[in-house]
Design an enzyme around this catalytic site. Structure first.
Site, PDB file in Angstrom:
ATOM      1  N   HIS A   1       3.849   0.831  10.740  1.00 57.91           N
ATOM      2  CA  HIS A   1       4.183   1.506   9.480  1.00 57.91           C
ATOM      3  C   HIS A   1       2.915   1.958   8.789  1.00 57.91           C
ATOM      4  O   HIS A   1       1.832   1.447   9.044  1.00 57.91           O
ATOM      5  CB  HIS A   1       4.970   0.572   8.558  1.00 57.91           C
ATOM      6  CG  HIS A   1       4.257  -0.700   8.236  1.00 57.91           C
ATOM      7  ND1 HIS A   1       4.236  -1.783   9.091  1.00 57.91           N
ATOM      8  CD2 HIS A   1       3.523  -1.088   7.160  1.00 57.91           C
ATOM      9  CE1 HIS A   1       3.529  -2.758   8.566  1.00 57.91           C
ATOM     10  NE2 HIS A   1       3.078  -2.363   7.380  1.00 57.91           N
TER      11      HIS A   1
ATOM     12  N   CYS B   1       0.181  -7.344   1.807  1.00 56.20           N
ATOM     13  CA  CYS B   1      -0.410  -6.768   3.018  1.00 56.20           C
ATOM     14  C   CYS B   1      -1.025  -5.426   2.647  1.00 56.20           C
ATOM     15  O   CYS B   1      -0.793  -4.904   1.555  1.00 56.20           O
ATOM     16  CB  CYS B   1       0.629  -6.611   4.120  1.00 56.20           C
ATOM     17  SG  CYS B   1       1.942  -5.409   3.771  1.00 56.20           S
TER      18      CYS B   1
END
Length: 726
Positions: free
Chosen positions: A65, A233
């Protein structure tokens, strides 16, 4: 999510054998629907995210992603592989692959839906249903939440069976990440789909308060252990919320109250202060700095990467409980946000990795002082000549209409800036080791190193000593009433005294002697020795393009000229280092100009910017090319850098300015031959890159980027197989 994934974005027979090929295959489906405007640019962004941390998860899941400017709308593509694809997970290949594409400015609502998908991936019923889906439409419906994960999905458990922190959430109760039920099924502290709703947090706070105010007759041991956690993240889309879900499940299984604050792309809501205050321990599962970290100071803390929160949550819970039993707590000092040291102590890192991060912290803060001070000094020399260093202080003599006065002013300001180099280096090495309490002893030790002429080596040692002393003091168990004055009084006082004693009495004199010996050796270099040194520095400058090895060579050079009267050899070293650092981006710019068909359209655009970056001595301008094809670009860059460094030393070019590229050529000794050395290295690197890329044989039926067929703007499975990362 109805417009985020459709049957056209599902491939139940994904035949790719590598993660790069899988990303390309799924991205081509996005491009075919017009949701990705530049396939190669998007894949480069996916590869850059993958380089930060593998996206494989235990349980056979791969979730590449990224956020990209080449994405028109939030999009999700799904592929199912029979053979499995290695995404770097510890338990083996992934058979379920989700490619998440978010626009650079994606709105919070879409990011929240994506985060909800990430949470669903921790639900075994959901993944089992995807593995058994018979057609793309069914799989797309499952992901959208139009169908329950499995026909036999059990009913949610009774709220009475849940701990106060989790409310009535059941892992399989939500029909899907975008189903009506999912919007309210986030656990306490996470909110809707991980968006940390205030109502959920307040509910947890109320539960905590109720437990604290229970009747005296209730036994104290009945209160469950309480943990607060923060997950984050780099992109804040997937791993942030998956770690939160994994920790919450493990908390329920362990019978502890666990509340998670997800610091993701959709924003975050801070945990209620009452919840934090009542917590018995803290878990940080993060790959970017934790925001407002000082809220959790003084509690037993486990600090790990985000994947540890996904893969071993029960172990982390056990670890924080063990620390609480032993009385181990973190320092009461706040943490500096956004610094390069936030992850210096992640679990599982070796001492060598930590040492590199600590040293790079000092160097990263020192470099701006080098650039500002060095350029001001160089401008002073350019205007007033080298004798300007003997000018009287501008406090005593400054004439507005005299050029020499302005030259002296620039030189003296630059000299003051240069005077901070060693203290800043030492201070922020200590900061990297011990956070803010390390700054005072680090700066004190660095200033002592400057005072006793221990120089750059003294600064390194002082920083490491200061950080080590503070870390040792922080391990001492301190009574609670004294903790408040530790970071502002006790730690600075004791650590500064110890570091000062060691620098003045124990290690200072040997380091100063070593520094003098190294300086004398450099000043005595001549002939073949100097040429070999130039070649070595050139190799280092081009090895990682702004990374640790590059910074070691650059710091070595700047330390040599960071004195009032640098030697000729030190200025030759500075010239060789800057010349070599200019080579990679200039060579990539030239290569994209002379053989554009060997590069993707995105790389050709990057090549235009690389002209300016290379001319400005910004080696990082070559990073996009190295990331896409490291096995060809990096060796070619190193060869050209070695040639340039050796030639610069051979020609005897000198440089007092530590930065500036071609814009400080008037300040270079032997400027014409210096430019010849740069040009020679650029030609060598360009030739090697062109030859190496030209030798690569495309697979049958492929079309090279830039050819007539590849320039139409269409994207298909038969297009170029140029790798995102070699």
């Amino acid at each position: 999510m109805s417009d985020m994934i459709t049957a056209d974005l599902v491939d139940l027979d994904l035949s790719a054998s590598t993660k790069e090929a899988a990303a390309r295959s799924l991205a081509e489906r996005m491009a075919a629907l017009g949701r990705v405007t530049d396939l190669e640019g998007f894949l480069a962004d996916v590869a850059a995210r993958e380089a930060q941390m593998p996206t494989g998860l235990d349980g056979g899941i791969g979730i590449p992603h990224c956020r990209s400017a080449h994405v028109t709308e939030p999009t999700l593509a799904f592929g199912r592989s029979a053979a499995g694809i290695d995404f770097g997970a510890a338990d083996g290949p992934a058979d379920l692959v989700f490619l998440i594409a978010a626009p650079a400015g994606a709105d919070d609502a879409h990011l929240t839906i994506l985060s909800s998908l990430a949470r669903q991936l921790m639900n075994a019923d959901f993944t089992d249903a995807l593995r058994s889906a018979g057609d793309p439409a069914t799989a797309a419906a499952l992901i959208r939440g139009d169908e329950p994960p499995a026909p036999e999905s059990p009913a949610p458990e009774s709220p009475a069976s849940e701990t106060p922190s989790t409310g009535a959430e059941g892992d399989s109760a939500s029909p899907g990440p975008a189903g009506a039920g999912s919007a309210g099924s986030g656990s306490a502290g996470s909110g809707s789909a991980g968006s940390d709703s205030e109502d959920s947090v307040s509910a947890s706070a109320a539960a905590s308060a109720d437990a604290d105010t229970a009747p005296a007759s209730a036994p104290e041991t009945a209160r469950p252990f309480r943990i607060v956690a923060v997950t984050s993240c780099p992109t804040g889309i997937a791993h942030t919320y998956m770690a939160a879900e994994s920790l919450e499940k493990a908390g329920r299984e362990a019978g502890v109250e666990l509340v998670v604050e997800t610091q993701g792309s959709a924003g975050f809501t801070r945990l209620d202060p009452a919840v934090v205050a009542a917590a018995d321990g803290v878990i940080f599962a993060h790959d970017v700095p934790v925001r407002d970290k000082d809220r959790f100071a003084g509690k037993p803390t486990v600090d790990v990467g985000v994947k540890a929160g996904i893969n071993r949550p029960a172990e982390l819970i056990g670890e924080v409980r063990g620390k609480a039993e032993r009385g181990e707590v973190t320092s009461g000092s706040p943490s500096g946000a956004g610094t390069p040291v936030e992850r210096a102590g992640e679990s599982g890192e070796g001492y060598g990795t930590k040492l590199r991060k600590w040293l790079m912290s000092g160097v990263s803060y020192m470099v701006p002082f080098v650039a500002a001070g060095g350029l001001l000094i160089a401008l002073g020399f350019a205007i007033g000549g080298y004798e300007i260093k003997s000018a009287p202080s501008v406090m005593d003599h400054f004439v507005w209409t005299q050029t020499d006065s302005w030259a002296a002013l620039l030189f003296q300001i630059g000299a003051v800036a240069f005077g901070f180099l060693v203290p800043v280096l030492a201070g922020y090495i200590a900061y990297g080791m011990a956070d803010r309490p390390g700054l005072v002893p680090g700066f004190v030790g660095g200033m002592i190193a400057s005072t006793i002429n221990a120089g750059f080596l003294g600064g390194l040692v002082a920083g490491l000593l200061a950080g080590g002393v503070v870390m040792a003091i922080q391990k001492v168990r301190i009574p609670a009433p004294v903790r408040g004055i530790m970071p502002v009084v006790v730690i600075p006082l004791i650590s500064s005294a110890i570091v000062g004693f060691l620098m003045f009495v124990v290690v200072g004199k040997p380091i100063a002697s070593a520094q003098k010996g190294m300086t004398d050796w450099l000043n005595g270099l001549s002939g073949s020795n100097a040429v070999l040194l130039g070649a070595l520095l050139g190799l280092m400058m081009c090895f990682d393009l702004g990374g640790p090895v590059n910074k070691v060579a650059y710091t070595f050079a700047t330390a040599g000229i960071a004195v009032s009267n640098p030697g000729d050899s030190a200025m030759k070293i500075m010239a060789a280092v800057m010349a070599a650092g200019m080579v990679p981006p200039l060579a990539m710019a030239l290569a994209t100009t002379v053989r554009g068909k060997l590069f993707t359209p995105t790389e050709r655009e990057n090549g235009k910017a690389a002209w300016v970056l290379g001319a400005s001595f910004i080696s990082e301008g070559a990073i996009p090319f190295a990331a896409a094809d490291p096995l060809r670009v990096i060796p070619a860059s190193m060869a050209g850098g070695a040639v340039t460094g050796a030639l610069s030393m051979t020609f005897g070019a000198t440089l007092r300015a530590p930065h500036g590229g071609i814009f400080v050529v008037p300040l270079i000794g032997n400027p014409f031959l210096y430019l010849v050395a740069v040009a020679a290295g650029v030609c060598v690197t360009t030739a090697l890159v062109v030859v190496l890329k030209g030798m690569r044989k495309p697979a049958p039926g492929t079309v090279r980027p830039g050819s007539a067929e590849g320039a139409t703007g269409t994207t298909s499975a038969q297009e170029t197989k140029q790798p995102v990362a070699a």
